[in-house]
Design an enzyme around this catalytic site. Sequence first.
Site, PDB file in Angstrom:
ATOM      1  N   GLY A 111     -10.143  -3.157  -1.677  1.00 55.51           N
ATOM      2  CA  GLY A 111     -11.107  -4.086  -1.097  1.00 55.51           C
ATOM      3  C   GLY A 111     -12.531  -3.712  -1.441  1.00 55.51           C
ATOM      4  O   GLY A 111     -13.367  -4.583  -1.741  1.00 55.51           O
ATOM      5  N   SER A 113      -5.053   2.705  -0.233  1.00 58.34           N
ATOM      6  CA  SER A 113      -5.170   1.967  -1.496  1.00 58.34           C
ATOM      7  C   SER A 113      -5.599   0.523  -1.245  1.00 58.34           C
ATOM      8  O   SER A 113      -6.353  -0.059  -2.032  1.00 58.34           O
ATOM      9  CB  SER A 113      -3.858   2.014  -2.284  1.00 58.34           C
ATOM     10  OG  SER A 113      -2.796   1.408  -1.591  1.00 58.34           O
ATOM     11  N   ASP A 114      -5.163  -0.079  -0.138  1.00 58.99           N
ATOM     12  CA  ASP A 114      -5.656  -1.409   0.241  1.00 58.99           C
ATOM     13  C   ASP A 114      -7.161  -1.384   0.471  1.00 58.99           C
ATOM     14  O   ASP A 114      -7.904  -2.246  -0.024  1.00 58.99           O
ATOM     15  CB  ASP A 114      -4.973  -1.878   1.528  1.00 58.99           C
ATOM     16  CG  ASP A 114      -3.683  -2.630   1.285  1.00 58.99           C
ATOM     17  OD1 ASP A 114      -3.466  -3.105   0.156  1.00 58.99           O
ATOM     18  OD2 ASP A 114      -2.879  -2.751   2.229  1.00 58.99           O
ATOM     19  N   LEU A 115      -7.619  -0.419   1.259  1.00 61.02           N
ATOM     20  CA  LEU A 115      -9.032  -0.376   1.628  1.00 61.02           C
ATOM     21  C   LEU A 115      -9.913  -0.095   0.417  1.00 61.02           C
ATOM     22  O   LEU A 115     -10.963  -0.721   0.236  1.00 61.02           O
ATOM     23  CB  LEU A 115      -9.251   0.671   2.714  1.00 61.02           C
ATOM     24  CG  LEU A 115      -8.585   0.351   4.056  1.00 61.02           C
ATOM     25  CD1 LEU A 115      -8.649   1.557   4.981  1.00 61.02           C
ATOM     26  CD2 LEU A 115      -9.236  -0.857   4.710  1.00 61.02           C
ATOM     27  N   ASP A 149       0.811  -1.210   0.000  1.00 62.05           N
ATOM     28  CA  ASP A 149       0.000   0.000   0.000  1.00 62.05           C
ATOM     29  C   ASP A 149       0.850   1.269   0.000  1.00 62.05           C
ATOM     30  O   ASP A 149       0.609   2.186  -0.793  1.00 62.05           O
ATOM     31  CB  ASP A 149      -0.925  -0.021   1.224  1.00 62.05           C
ATOM     32  CG  ASP A 149      -1.668   1.280   1.412  1.00 62.05           C
ATOM     33  OD1 ASP A 149      -2.782   1.400   0.900  1.00 62.05           O
ATOM     34  OD2 ASP A 149      -1.116   2.195   2.069  1.00 62.05           O
TER      35      ASP A 149
END
Length: 408
Positions: free
Chosen positions: A185, A180-182, A148
């Site tokens: 998702g 960016s991860d969230l 991320d």
Amino acid sequence: MTDKALGHVRVLDLTRVLAGPWCAQNLADMGAEVIKIERPGRGDDTRSWGPPYLRDQAGADTGEAAYYLAANRGKQSMTLDIATPEGQAVLRDLVRHCDVVLENYKVGQLKKYGLDYDSLRAVRPDLIYCSVTGFGQYGPYAARAGYDFIVQGMGGFMSITGEADALPGGGPQKAGIAISDLMTGMYAANAVLCALLHRDRTGQGQAIDLALLDVQVAMLANMNTCYLASGEAPVRWGNAHPNIVPYQTFAAADGHIIVAVGNDGQYRRLVELGGRPELADDPRFATNPARVRHRAQLVPLLAEMIRRRSKREWIELLEAGGVPCGPINGLDEVFADPQVQARGMLFEMPHPSAGRVRLVGSPLKMSATPPRYERPPPLLGEHTEGILSGLLGYRQDAIDALRDKGII
């Protein structure tokens, strides 16, 4: 089942850390049955990403990291070594009973185990298979591991985040969360739902290819189009806005507030309430384009005006006057906020080792199929035997053999 939007869907979750588990948790909140596959003895990396750890009723650490708790409610945990032929056979048995597979392994890693999309759709032709990686399944960076923090830099986010370069503390800054991860998702959950709707109409499954870098580029929204329209790359503005003034933080007498003026009428009310009505009539400041051009002259005048009152005085005054504003809350203040409480954003549920666990609720409010919180974040391997015996019909001697070999 009728009050669960996804009560008819079973998801096999091969993901770990954040982007994939965040997708799976959202699906679980909406009623999907989610089986989380974890490595025997270790589990998801985030189980050990502490302190802090969840504490039991005596105040002792349970060993369950708070980071892990954030993204894994609603799931069942099954341990399985998919690097072994026996583990791969069990996984294929599971796929026969699942609608969706989520995975975030490096590109090509699951293919050598016979667990890639082409291999598994031979087991279940209508399978929906969602892969989450740093850079996607193709392109010159496909083989790279994605993190991320790195993607926030590569995707342009850090070029527009942080204090302006000329000011103290200026320079690139990452977000306070793995944004960016969230967002990946969330995009992944959206893609899975679209694929399920498509399958309902056509009977066809499909592969989904989600990349952190793609998502980071896409989510820059108006900053992207400002650049594409002008040819000029946007810069860091800290807590100010490049296109609206005043739209930033200000120091009150006892702390900071946010003032988010969206039009000229709101600006006039702001300066009138602050005892500076002449700032609304000054041609340099009368319209938003003029205020943007003369930002350097206006902002110090507003800052001096706002320093005269406390945070609470300003919030009460501006809210009554219809000027958008707000405090900058710490998390203690967030969860004490009556609006946050009224919206059910904090809840408790039973936990097998801690007794009770406090978690953050889903923001989805739906009249017919609201989110359901039926399972706490599972202990490592908590549901392994039940899944093998109940869903797959394995006999006890077969389960014991798998455990003796370290496969589960």
